[in-house]
Scaffold this motif. Structure first.
Motif, PDB file in Angstrom:
ATOM      1  N   GLY A 101       0.835  -1.193   0.000  1.00  0.00           N
ATOM      2  CA  GLY A 101       0.000   0.000   0.000  1.00  0.00           C
ATOM      3  C   GLY A 101       0.866   1.238   0.000  1.00  0.00           C
ATOM      4  N   SER A 298      -9.190   7.266   1.288  1.00  0.00           N
ATOM      5  CA  SER A 298      -8.676   6.145   0.505  1.00  0.00           C
ATOM      6  C   SER A 298      -9.141   6.238  -0.944  1.00  0.00           C
ATOM      7  CB  SER A 298      -9.168   4.820   1.096  1.00  0.00           C
ATOM      8  OG  SER A 298      -8.813   4.727   2.459  1.00  0.00           O
ATOM      9  N   VAL A 305      -4.081  -0.641  -2.264  1.00  0.00           N
ATOM     10  CA  VAL A 305      -4.449   0.380  -1.283  1.00  0.00           C
ATOM     11  C   VAL A 305      -3.623   1.645  -1.497  1.00  0.00           C
ATOM     12  CG1 VAL A 305      -4.435   0.976   1.177  1.00  0.00           C
ATOM     13  CG2 VAL A 305      -5.146  -1.323   0.445  1.00  0.00           C
ATOM     14  N   GLN A 328      -6.300  -1.504   5.927  1.00  0.00           N
ATOM     15  CA  GLN A 328      -6.954  -1.852   4.666  1.00  0.00           C
ATOM     16  C   GLN A 328      -6.174  -2.906   3.885  1.00  0.00           C
ATOM     17  OE1 GLN A 328      -8.544   1.352   2.200  1.00  0.00           O
ATOM     18  NE2 GLN A 328      -8.241   2.750   3.907  1.00  0.00           N
TER      19      GLN A 328
END
Length: 344
Positions: A101, A298, A305, A328
């Motif tokens: 992410g 987000s 992510v 996440q």
């Protein structure tokens, strides 16, 4: 808790490393299974790591890059000149599988554009959207999208935002059959832009979604809906208005020194209103809300992510954005959204 690596654009935001590096250290202290790739100028980063314990340093990797995407740059210019920048390299680290992410407080349009090009939208998603969790007066949480990634939206765009928002709420907040509403200037069916009215018809026809109709701005924090859908222009203005009002009210109740010295005229007015309009429990919750906990939005609808922190976030708020990205990634939110799209 699984081991995880995130890529950080530590040059993004209004202050850069002086905020993002302390935030990174705080995030690592709070999450012993987390590692971070820090993309930015080594000369600015290294002095901020001098007194950091080895147990933390061992989970930090500084990836030097001297170039930055400036907030003042337009989208097309930023994309053309993004090669070698901290933002682009952080996103590319996710693409290469080096991180699960990415977090950045930099140029929102550039982050959205680069993420869409490099990481790609999920199959069937026309436009990824910015989504954020917001607190409610009931002590629970709602999600709201889009918050600025898509200024003009078609009915189909709004419909897809509603679907993605419902899946996000199910997985991120653990809700079952979340209530979905469209933010509008009234609750009557004839109100609002044609795109909003058409989106409402599309949502009504999908019985797998718990669509409850239109919601007005005065009920955003009242827990009337679990998923609040709007275009990016309306969402960005609404969210920043909420944030500004909340910070000002909380400052009054927490005893802001400057306001106390001047006996600010708003203080007794707000105190009276809140005590009259809200239940005692809600009043106490309002005083305890920490806006920093809700920093970051987000980019959902992408294959990985990506979390956008506020450019003006302090170190505590940026640390929350890192923690949210880690959560996440561990929950595999993009994979669950892709699977959920088949359900809806």
């Amino acid at each position: 808790m699984n081991r995880l690596t995130l890529a950080l654009d530590v040059m993004g935001g209004d202050v850069g490393p002086r905020i993002t590096i302390p935030a990174s250290i705080k995030a690592l202290e709070n999450d012993p299974m987390l590692s971070l790739l820090l993309f930015g100028d080594r000369q600015q980063i290294t002095p901020l790591l001098e007194k950091v314990p080895e147990s933390i340093l061992s989970r930090l990797t500084v990836c030097h890059c001297a170039r930055v995407v400036e907030n003042s740059q337009g989208l097309s210019y930023a994309l053309r000149r993004s090669k070698g920048t901290s933002m682009r390299l952080a996103i590319e680290a996710v693409q290469k599988g080096e991180a699960q992410g990415c977090v950045s407080g930099g140029n929102t349009a550039a982050l959205m554009g680069l993420a869409k090009i490099i990481l790609q939208p999920l199959k069937g998603i026309e436009r990824p959207a910015l989504v954020s969790v917001i607190p409610t007066m009931t002590g629970e949480q709602s999600v709201m999208l889009d918050l600025g990634a898509n200024i003009e939206c078609s009915a189909e765009n709004l419909y897809q935002f509603a679907v993605m928002g419902a899946i996000f709420a199910e997985n991120r907040l653990g809700l079952v059959f979340p209530r979905v509403a469209l933010l509008n200037i009234g609750i009557e069916e004839i109100k609002g832009y044609k795109s909003i009215r058409d989106a409402a018809e599309m949502l009504k026809n999908n019985t797998t979604l718990n669509y409850i109709g239109f919601i007005e701005g005065d009920l955003l924090l009242n827990g009337k809906a679990d998923v609040i859908v709007n275009d990016g222009f309306v969402g960005n203005v609404a969210l920043k208005t909420l944030e500004g009002a909340a910070k000002n009210v909380i400052s009054l109740f927490k005893g802001n020194a400057a306001l106390n010295k001047t006996n600010h005229i708003c203080k007794p007015l707000f105190a009276w209103l809140v005590k009259k309009l809200f239940l005692k429990g809600s009043y106490q919750r309002l005083k305890q809300i920490n806006p920093d906990q809700y920093n970051g939005a987000s980019l959902i609808g992408l294959t990985s992510v990506v979390v956008k922190s506020h450019g003006g976030a302090n170190s505590e708020a940026f640390a929350y954005a890192i923690a949210d990205a880690a959560l996440q990634a561990r929950q595999q939110i993009p994979t669950k959204i892709l699977a959920g799209l088949e359900k809806y």
